[in-house]
Design a protein around this motif. Structure first.
Motif, PDB file in Angstrom:
ATOM      1  N   THR A  99       0.815  -1.217   0.000  1.00 32.09           N
ATOM      2  CA  THR A  99       0.000   0.000   0.000  1.00 32.09           C
ATOM      3  C   THR A  99       0.848   1.265   0.000  1.00 32.09           C
ATOM      4  O   THR A  99       0.300   2.369  -0.123  1.00 32.09           O
ATOM      5  CB  THR A  99      -0.920   0.027   1.230  1.00 32.09           C
ATOM      6  OG1 THR A  99      -0.127   0.093   2.427  1.00 32.09           O
ATOM      7  CG2 THR A  99      -1.807  -1.217   1.282  1.00 32.09           C
ATOM      8  N   MET A 100       2.176   1.122   0.137  1.00 31.18           N
ATOM      9  CA  MET A 100       3.048   2.278   0.276  1.00 31.18           C
ATOM     10  C   MET A 100       3.866   2.529  -0.986  1.00 31.18           C
ATOM     11  O   MET A 100       4.252   1.600  -1.690  1.00 31.18           O
ATOM     12  CB  MET A 100       3.995   2.084   1.470  1.00 31.18           C
ATOM     13  CG  MET A 100       3.289   2.122   2.810  1.00 31.18           C
ATOM     14  SD  MET A 100       2.628   3.759   3.136  1.00 31.18           S
ATOM     15  CE  MET A 100       1.536   3.404   4.523  1.00 31.18           C
ATOM     16  N   SER A 101       4.154   3.794  -1.226  1.00 27.93           N
ATOM     17  CA  SER A 101       5.041   4.205  -2.314  1.00 27.93           C
ATOM     18  C   SER A 101       6.003   5.258  -1.768  1.00 27.93           C
ATOM     19  O   SER A 101       5.739   5.875  -0.734  1.00 27.93           O
ATOM     20  CB  SER A 101       4.239   4.773  -3.488  1.00 27.93           C
ATOM     21  OG  SER A 101       3.539   5.941  -3.089  1.00 27.93           O
ATOM     22  N   PRO A 102       7.142   5.485  -2.450  1.00 27.88           N
ATOM     23  CA  PRO A 102       8.122   6.467  -1.943  1.00 27.88           C
ATOM     24  C   PRO A 102       7.558   7.889  -1.932  1.00 27.88           C
ATOM     25  O   PRO A 102       6.796   8.282  -2.830  1.00 27.88           O
ATOM     26  CB  PRO A 102       9.285   6.346  -2.932  1.00 27.88           C
ATOM     27  CG  PRO A 102       9.104   5.022  -3.584  1.00 27.88           C
ATOM     28  CD  PRO A 102       7.635   4.768  -3.633  1.00 27.88           C
ATOM     29  N   GLU A 103       7.931   8.637  -0.930  1.00 26.05           N
ATOM     30  CA  GLU A 103       7.544  10.040  -0.859  1.00 26.05           C
ATOM     31  C   GLU A 103       8.459  10.909  -1.717  1.00 26.05           C
ATOM     32  O   GLU A 103       8.034  11.889  -2.326  1.00 26.05           O
ATOM     33  CB  GLU A 103       7.579  10.508   0.591  1.00 26.05           C
ATOM     34  CG  GLU A 103       6.998  11.884   0.814  1.00 26.05           C
ATOM     35  CD  GLU A 103       6.913  12.243   2.285  1.00 26.05           C
ATOM     36  OE1 GLU A 103       6.423  13.344   2.589  1.00 26.05           O
ATOM     37  OE2 GLU A 103       7.326  11.418   3.136  1.00 26.05           O
ATOM     38  N   TYR A 104       9.743  10.516  -1.783  1.00 25.55           N
ATOM     39  CA  TYR A 104      10.693  11.212  -2.643  1.00 25.55           C
ATOM     40  C   TYR A 104      11.887  10.283  -2.865  1.00 25.55           C
ATOM     41  O   TYR A 104      12.039   9.253  -2.194  1.00 25.55           O
ATOM     42  CB  TYR A 104      11.161  12.535  -2.017  1.00 25.55           C
ATOM     43  CG  TYR A 104      11.662  12.423  -0.602  1.00 25.55           C
ATOM     44  CD1 TYR A 104      12.999  12.163  -0.335  1.00 25.55           C
ATOM     45  CD2 TYR A 104      10.791  12.573   0.477  1.00 25.55           C
ATOM     46  CE1 TYR A 104      13.464  12.047   0.958  1.00 25.55           C
ATOM     47  CE2 TYR A 104      11.240  12.455   1.780  1.00 25.55           C
ATOM     48  CZ  TYR A 104      12.581  12.207   2.015  1.00 25.55           C
ATOM     49  OH  TYR A 104      13.033  12.076   3.309  1.00 25.55           O
ATOM     50  N   ASN A 105      12.741  10.639  -3.832  1.00 28.60           N
ATOM     51  CA  ASN A 105      13.923   9.844  -4.155  1.00 28.60           C
ATOM     52  C   ASN A 105      15.167  10.708  -4.058  1.00 28.60           C
ATOM     53  O   ASN A 105      15.176  11.860  -4.514  1.00 28.60           O
ATOM     54  CB  ASN A 105      13.818   9.271  -5.573  1.00 28.60           C
ATOM     55  CG  ASN A 105      12.812   8.145  -5.664  1.00 28.60           C
ATOM     56  OD1 ASN A 105      13.136   6.992  -5.412  1.00 28.60           O
ATOM     57  ND2 ASN A 105      11.586   8.461  -6.034  1.00 28.60           N
ATOM     58  N   ILE A 106      16.219  10.145  -3.461  1.00 34.84           N
ATOM     59  CA  ILE A 106      17.517  10.807  -3.382  1.00 34.84           C
ATOM     60  C   ILE A 106      18.561   9.830  -3.917  1.00 34.84           C
ATOM     61  O   ILE A 106      18.758   8.751  -3.331  1.00 34.84           O
ATOM     62  CB  ILE A 106      17.862  11.231  -1.938  1.00 34.84           C
ATOM     63  CG1 ILE A 106      16.807  12.201  -1.397  1.00 34.84           C
ATOM     64  CG2 ILE A 106      19.249  11.849  -1.881  1.00 34.84           C
ATOM     65  CD1 ILE A 106      17.044  12.611   0.045  1.00 34.84           C
ATOM     66  N   ASP A 107      19.196  10.200  -5.051  1.00 31.37           N
ATOM     67  CA  ASP A 107      20.181   9.323  -5.697  1.00 31.37           C
ATOM     68  C   ASP A 107      19.576   7.950  -5.999  1.00 31.37           C
ATOM     69  O   ASP A 107      20.192   6.900  -5.747  1.00 31.37           O
ATOM     70  CB  ASP A 107      21.425   9.180  -4.824  1.00 31.37           C
ATOM     71  CG  ASP A 107      22.162  10.488  -4.625  1.00 31.37           C
ATOM     72  OD1 ASP A 107      22.082  11.338  -5.542  1.00 31.37           O
ATOM     73  OD2 ASP A 107      22.772  10.673  -3.552  1.00 31.37           O
ATOM     74  N   ASN A 108      18.366   7.982  -6.506  1.00 37.96           N
ATOM     75  CA  ASN A 108      17.630   6.760  -6.874  1.00 37.96           C
ATOM     76  C   ASN A 108      17.334   5.853  -5.677  1.00 37.96           C
ATOM     77  O   ASN A 108      17.073   4.653  -5.847  1.00 37.96           O
ATOM     78  CB  ASN A 108      18.398   5.967  -7.938  1.00 37.96           C
ATOM     79  CG  ASN A 108      18.471   6.712  -9.258  1.00 37.96           C
ATOM     80  OD1 ASN A 108      17.516   7.396  -9.650  1.00 37.96           O
ATOM     81  ND2 ASN A 108      19.595   6.585  -9.948  1.00 37.96           N
ATOM     82  N   ILE A 109      17.379   6.405  -4.494  1.00 39.03           N
ATOM     83  CA  ILE A 109      17.036   5.647  -3.285  1.00 39.03           C
ATOM     84  C   ILE A 109      15.686   6.153  -2.783  1.00 39.03           C
ATOM     85  O   ILE A 109      15.532   7.356  -2.523  1.00 39.03           O
ATOM     86  CB  ILE A 109      18.112   5.815  -2.200  1.00 39.03           C
ATOM     87  CG1 ILE A 109      19.452   5.282  -2.687  1.00 39.03           C
ATOM     88  CG2 ILE A 109      17.687   5.094  -0.913  1.00 39.03           C
ATOM     89  CD1 ILE A 109      20.591   5.493  -1.702  1.00 39.03           C
ATOM     90  N   PRO A 110      14.687   5.278  -2.663  1.00 40.71           N
ATOM     91  CA  PRO A 110      13.352   5.726  -2.226  1.00 40.71           C
ATOM     92  C   PRO A 110      13.318   6.009  -0.731  1.00 40.71           C
ATOM     93  O   PRO A 110      13.767   5.205   0.084  1.00 40.71           O
ATOM     94  CB  PRO A 110      12.450   4.540  -2.587  1.00 40.71           C
ATOM     95  CG  PRO A 110      13.358   3.350  -2.535  1.00 40.71           C
ATOM     96  CD  PRO A 110      14.711   3.839  -2.968  1.00 40.71           C
ATOM     97  N   TRP A 111      12.773   7.172  -0.389  1.00 33.91           N
ATOM     98  CA  TRP A 111      12.654   7.578   1.008  1.00 33.91           C
ATOM     99  C   TRP A 111      11.199   7.917   1.317  1.00 33.91           C
ATOM    100  O   TRP A 111      10.450   8.391   0.465  1.00 33.91           O
ATOM    101  CB  TRP A 111      13.510   8.809   1.299  1.00 33.91           C
ATOM    102  CG  TRP A 111      14.978   8.541   1.295  1.00 33.91           C
ATOM    103  CD1 TRP A 111      15.812   8.551   0.226  1.00 33.91           C
ATOM    104  CD2 TRP A 111      15.788   8.220   2.428  1.00 33.91           C
ATOM    105  NE1 TRP A 111      17.091   8.253   0.601  1.00 33.91           N
ATOM    106  CE2 TRP A 111      17.118   8.049   1.954  1.00 33.91           C
ATOM    107  CE3 TRP A 111      15.530   8.054   3.789  1.00 33.91           C
ATOM    108  CZ2 TRP A 111      18.169   7.726   2.790  1.00 33.91           C
ATOM    109  CZ3 TRP A 111      16.593   7.739   4.625  1.00 33.91           C
ATOM    110  CH2 TRP A 111      17.888   7.574   4.138  1.00 33.91           C
ATOM    111  N   GLY A 112      10.832   7.686   2.580  1.00 38.94           N
ATOM    112  CA  GLY A 112       9.496   8.043   3.035  1.00 38.94           C
ATOM    113  C   GLY A 112       8.441   7.058   2.553  1.00 38.94           C
ATOM    114  O   GLY A 112       8.675   6.235   1.658  1.00 38.94           O
ATOM    115  N   CYS A 113       7.268   7.164   3.148  1.00 41.65           N
ATOM    116  CA  CYS A 113       6.146   6.294   2.790  1.00 41.65           C
ATOM    117  C   CYS A 113       4.866   7.104   2.698  1.00 41.65           C
ATOM    118  O   CYS A 113       4.505   7.804   3.660  1.00 41.65           O
ATOM    119  CB  CYS A 113       5.964   5.182   3.839  1.00 41.65           C
ATOM    120  SG  CYS A 113       7.148   3.832   3.687  1.00 41.65           S
TER     121      CYS A 113
END
Length: 272
Positions: A99-113
């Motif tokens: 049910t979760m997706s990344p909130e933002y990406n930093i250097d192609n690393i997904p952060w946040g939910c």
């Protein structure tokens, strides 16, 4: 029950709230990690709630059906039931990972939910969420209220019979009757606290999913509902445990022990 409640505090409060708020750049805030912690938090809550239901059922059988107490109210039966509840709770909680997706990406690393749009819009996900909350709140409350009501009724009826056999005057001063009256109050306190502490979260989910109000993650109403929901996983264990005479005696001994050591040390120093 206590271990399950502790897991709720660790997964639901520490990992999903405290660490995310105060350590936003820690590994806990990585999208895969926070998705896993969501699954663990849901599973721990289900386990905690249904362990309480299982314990209530065990007390119901032990009090109302003495003939089956020796057969079913055993350590082996309790172990099997705890294993089944834990396994089923984990299976039910697993879909929450998706049910979760990344909130933002930093250097192609997904952060946040954040919740996926599919979760917010599709009827199938809404039905799954309502099913999860039904298993967390509505069904357990129904069973707790039913079992505690039947247990209280048995205590009251058997108390009347006992009072009739002993005579009214003797019954008024009967310590056993006083213990039974306390048991009735205890049982309804458990059902009442569960209903009150879960009501805010249930109303929130119903308003979002059934009546279609905007789904606002992080709103004050959601935060209050979450806080009360977490609190509800601890109250029943505290109520059950703190009302046990043996536990109270052990707690008194634990609190008195440091004083005993200090007094013993002072006497030894004076003697020397």
């Amino acid at each position: 029950m206590s271990v399950a409640d502790l897991l709720v505090i660790i997964t639901g409060v520490l990992l999903r709230t405290v660490f995310v708020a105060f350590f936003p750049h820690s590994f806990v805030n990585l999208t895969p990690v926070c998705s896993i912690t969501l699954v663990l938090a849901v599973a721990a809550t289900l386990i905690s709630v249904w362990f309480t239901v299982a314990f209530t059922l065990d007390r119901f059988l032990a009090i109302c059906y003495q003939n089956v107490k020796a057969k079913y109210c055993t350590e082996r039966t309790a172990t099997v039931i705890m294993g089944i509840v834990s396994m089923v709770s984990c299976l039910i909680s697993a879909p929450w990972y998706f049910t979760m997706s990344p909130e933002y990406n930093i250097d192609n690393i997904p952060w946040g939910c954040v919740y996926k749009l599919a979760f917010l819009n599709l009827t199938s996900w809404a039905s799954f969420e309502l099913l999860t909350f039904s298993l967390m709140a509505w069904f357990p409350f129904f069973f707790l209220l039913l079992l505690n009501s039947l247990t209280a009724r048995h205590i009251i009826v058997s108390g009347r019979v006992r009072r009739g056999l002993r005579g009214r005057t003797a019954g008024d001063n009967d310590p056993e009757m006083e213990n039974r009256r306390k048991s009735v109050v205890l049982l309804f306190c458990i059902s009442g606290s569960f209903l009150l502490l879960w009501s805010t979260q249930v109303i929130y989910v119903l308003s979002e999913r059934v009546f279609g109000t905007p789904y606002v993650k992080g709103s004050e109403f959601e935060s209050v509902g979450f806080m009360l929901q977490v609190l509800s996983t601890c109250t029943n264990t505290a109520i059950y445990v703190l009302t046990q005479n043996k536990f109270r005696e052990q707690m008194k001994r634990f609190l008195r022990y440091p004083i005993y050591l200090i007094v013993k040390l002072v006497k030894k120093m004076n003697a020397s």
